[in-house]
Motif scaffolding. Structure first.
Motif, short mmCIF file in Angstrom:
data_model
loop_
_atom_site.label_atom_id
_atom_site.label_comp_id
_atom_site.label_asym_id
_atom_site.label_seq_id
_atom_site.Cartn_x
_atom_site.Cartn_y
_atom_site.Cartn_z
N SER A 46 53.45 -3.56 -14.84
CA SER A 46 52.41 -3.62 -13.81
C SER A 46 53.06 -3.42 -12.44
CB SER A 46 51.71 -4.99 -13.85
OG SER A 46 52.64 -5.98 -13.45
N LYS A 47 52.25 -3.03 -11.46
CA LYS A 47 52.76 -2.85 -10.10
C LYS A 47 53.39 -4.16 -9.60
CE LYS A 47 49.27 0.61 -9.09
NZ LYS A 47 47.96 0.91 -8.55
N LYS A 48 52.72 -5.26 -9.90
CA LYS A 48 53.19 -6.57 -9.45
C LYS A 48 54.58 -6.87 -10.01
CE LYS A 48 51.06 -11.06 -8.94
NZ LYS A 48 50.01 -11.95 -9.39
N ARG A 49 54.77 -6.60 -11.31
CA ARG A 49 56.07 -6.86 -11.95
C ARG A 49 57.16 -5.97 -11.36
NH1 ARG A 49 57.71 -10.95 -14.47
NH2 ARG A 49 59.52 -9.70 -15.00
N LEU A 50 56.81 -4.70 -11.12
CA LEU A 50 57.81 -3.77 -10.57
C LEU A 50 58.29 -4.24 -9.20
CD1 LEU A 50 56.19 -0.39 -11.68
CD2 LEU A 50 58.44 -1.22 -12.39
N VAL A 51 57.37 -4.74 -8.39
CA VAL A 51 57.75 -5.23 -7.06
C VAL A 51 58.60 -6.49 -7.20
CG1 VAL A 51 56.87 -6.22 -4.89
CG2 VAL A 51 55.74 -4.23 -5.90
N LEU A 52 58.16 -7.40 -8.06
CA LEU A 52 58.87 -8.66 -8.24
C LEU A 52 60.29 -8.44 -8.77
CD1 LEU A 52 58.21 -11.68 -7.94
CD2 LEU A 52 57.75 -11.72 -10.40
N GLU A 53 60.43 -7.54 -9.74
CA GLU A 53 61.75 -7.28 -10.30
C GLU A 53 62.67 -6.63 -9.26
OE1 GLU A 53 60.51 -5.21 -13.77
OE2 GLU A 53 60.60 -6.99 -15.02
N LYS A 89 52.59 5.57 -0.03
CA LYS A 89 52.33 5.19 -1.42
C LYS A 89 52.85 6.21 -2.43
CE LYS A 89 47.80 7.43 -1.57
NZ LYS A 89 46.41 7.34 -1.95
N LEU A 90 53.04 5.71 -3.65
CA LEU A 90 53.32 6.57 -4.78
C LEU A 90 51.96 7.08 -5.26
CD1 LEU A 90 55.60 7.34 -6.94
CD2 LEU A 90 54.75 5.39 -8.22
N ILE A 91 51.77 8.39 -5.20
CA ILE A 91 50.46 8.93 -5.58
C ILE A 91 50.30 8.91 -7.10
CG2 ILE A 91 49.00 11.00 -5.59
CD1 ILE A 91 50.40 11.78 -2.94
N TYR A 92 51.36 9.35 -7.80
CA TYR A 92 51.27 9.42 -9.26
C TYR A 92 52.67 9.39 -9.87
CZ TYR A 92 50.32 11.24 -13.95
OH TYR A 92 50.26 11.41 -15.31
N ALA A 93 52.87 8.54 -10.86
CA ALA A 93 54.14 8.50 -11.60
C ALA A 93 53.84 8.76 -13.06
CB ALA A 93 54.82 7.15 -11.43
N PRO A 94 54.18 9.96 -13.59
CA PRO A 94 53.81 10.30 -14.96
C PRO A 94 54.39 9.35 -16.01
CG PRO A 94 55.20 12.02 -13.98
CD PRO A 94 54.86 11.06 -12.90
N ASN A 95 55.67 8.92 -15.83
CA ASN A 95 56.28 8.03 -16.83
C ASN A 95 55.60 6.67 -16.88
OD1 ASN A 95 58.26 9.66 -17.96
ND2 ASN A 95 59.59 9.34 -16.20
N ASN A 100 48.44 5.58 -7.17
CA ASN A 100 48.15 4.84 -5.94
C ASN A 100 48.81 3.47 -5.86
OD1 ASN A 100 46.56 6.96 -4.96
ND2 ASN A 100 44.85 6.26 -6.23
N PHE A 101 50.12 3.50 -5.80
CA PHE A 101 50.93 2.28 -5.72
C PHE A 101 51.47 2.21 -4.28
CE2 PHE A 101 55.00 0.28 -7.83
CZ PHE A 101 54.76 -0.91 -7.17
N TYR A 102 50.96 1.24 -3.50
CA TYR A 102 51.34 1.13 -2.08
C TYR A 102 52.68 0.40 -1.96
CZ TYR A 102 46.94 3.11 -0.66
OH TYR A 102 45.89 3.98 -0.47
N GLU A 106 53.82 -3.23 0.09
CA GLU A 106 54.15 -4.37 -0.77
C GLU A 106 55.52 -4.95 -0.43
OE1 GLU A 106 52.32 -5.93 -3.07
OE2 GLU A 106 50.64 -4.65 -2.50
N PHE A 107 56.52 -4.07 -0.25
CA PHE A 107 57.88 -4.57 0.02
C PHE A 107 58.01 -5.12 1.44
CE2 PHE A 107 59.08 -2.66 -3.96
CZ PHE A 107 60.05 -3.53 -4.41
N GLU A 108 57.31 -4.50 2.39
CA GLU A 108 57.38 -5.02 3.76
C GLU A 108 56.76 -6.41 3.82
OE1 GLU A 108 55.94 -1.92 6.41
OE2 GLU A 108 57.95 -1.02 6.42
N LYS A 109 55.72 -6.60 3.02
CA LYS A 109 55.03 -7.90 2.98
C LYS A 109 55.93 -8.96 2.34
CE LYS A 109 51.30 -8.20 0.44
NZ LYS A 109 50.05 -7.64 -0.07
N ILE A 110 56.55 -8.60 1.23
CA ILE A 110 57.29 -9.59 0.44
C ILE A 110 58.69 -9.88 1.00
CG2 ILE A 110 58.39 -8.11 -1.31
CD1 ILE A 110 57.24 -9.98 -3.43
#
Ligand SMILES: [Zn+2]
Length: 327
Positions: A46-53, A89-95, A100-102, A106-110
């Motif tokens: 998930s987007k949340k996990r990717l940011v957290l990791e 944002k990341l518009i699209y990541a095929p893998n 639409n992953f901002y 997210e990182f500036e906030k965290i």
């Protein structure tokens, strides 16, 4: 979000997200890695996990390197997909099959530090431009031959992004008319002919024929792209034939780039090109065969300076590129 910290610093934090891994590092503005760590991730996160990791990894290497993240000049992130031209944002990541992953927000906030994001191929090209071969040359084309095929165009020390951030997408130049379906949905693209999976698929199909079996020691059961490359470089005639066909397609696509831009230096990285001097030789030969006025040009093919760390150092370079650090 704005950040008041304008003091020039010479260390950047970096994250390199791949399809199934995250690499984090602290890099100084000469390209030296102060500390780094890599973890594997499931292909579906998930987007949340990717940011957290990413955050956890950065905090770990910051402690290991004895440098607070808030004392770095910022965080650069390289991402495995299309990034919008505003770098939001990341518009699209095929893998990841993700849209639409901002990432920047997210990182500036965290973390509370300035963050710059880019597509991984563009990041690697910027790293090469600032800290690698680009120190001696102003213009080059960067080519990655791996699971996919991507490229980036640097002219007069500037990465060309185009109107939509899609400049340099050499993997989807059409080489054949209507054969071989590509991951993009069209047919005959370079990526469908010469990427790692395409080389494997082509060999698997060819190995069924008796005439191919006579000229190769490759066996169909445990085929991998690495094995095909190794066999070809050791003189296996069948494996060489496969790489010759792939190199011809790469050489043709690169000849279009050379004709269009008059660039002489091409830097080629990616897993398929590891320990693969044969393909370097063949690609160069085919570019010369296909390009206009080859005698006037001094075509050079180079390996990336930072090899497996190209995207990580490229991510850090996104910060150095903005800071104008002396390197
Ligand atoms: Zn395609």
């Amino acid at each position: 979000m704005t950040f008041s910290n304008t003091k020039k610093k010479v260390i950047a934090a970096a994250l390199d997200y791949g399809g199934t891994k995250i690499l984090a590092g602290l890099i100084d503005s000469t390209g030296k890695i102060i500390s780094k760590k890599k973890i594997q991730t499931p292909s579906k996160e998930s987007k949340k996990r990717l940011v957290l990791e990413g955050k956890n990894l950065l905090e770990e290497i910051s402690e290991k390197g004895g440098i607070n993240l808030s004392d770095t000049a910022g965080l650069g992130i390289s991402l495995p997909g299309m990034v919008d031209n505003n770098g939001e944002k990341l518009i699209y990541a095929p893998n990841w099959k993700m849209r639409n992953f901002y990432v920047k927000r997210e990182f500036e906030k965290i973390l509370g530090i300035r963050t710059v994001i880019a597509n991984d191929i563009n990041a690697a090209a910027i790293g090469e431009m600032i800290l690698g071969h680009g120190k001696k040359i102003d213009s080059f084309f960067w080519l990655t031959i791996s699971t996919g095929i991507g490229g980036a165009l640097v002219i007069d020390k500037k990465l060309i992004t185009g109107d939509n951030g899609l400049a340099g997408e050499i993997g989807h130049i059409k080489i054949y008319d209507r054969r071989l379906k590509c991951s993009c949905g069209k047919y005959g693209c370079l990526e469908a002919i010469s990427s790692g999976p395409a080389i494997l698929k082509r060999t698997k199909e060819r190995i069924k024929s008796a005439s191919f079996k006579r000229i190769t020691a490759l066996k169909k059961n445990d085929l991998t792209t690495e094995k095909i490359v190794a066999f070809a470089n050791r003189g296996d005639e069948g494996a060489q034939k496969i790489l010759d066909e792939c190199s011809s397609a790469v050489g043709k696509a690169l000849s279009y780039i050379v004709n269009l831009t008059d660039i002489e230096t091409i830097i080629i990285g990616g897993g398929v090109m590891d320990n693969n001097p044969l393909m370097f030789r063949l690609i160069k030969r085919y570019i010369k065969e296909y390009v206009y006025e080859e005698k006037l040009r001094r075509i050079k093919l180079l390996k990336p300076k930072f090899r497996y760390d190209s995207c990580l150092i490229g991510a850090a370079s996104l910060i150095f590129n903005q800071e104008n650090c002396s390197t």
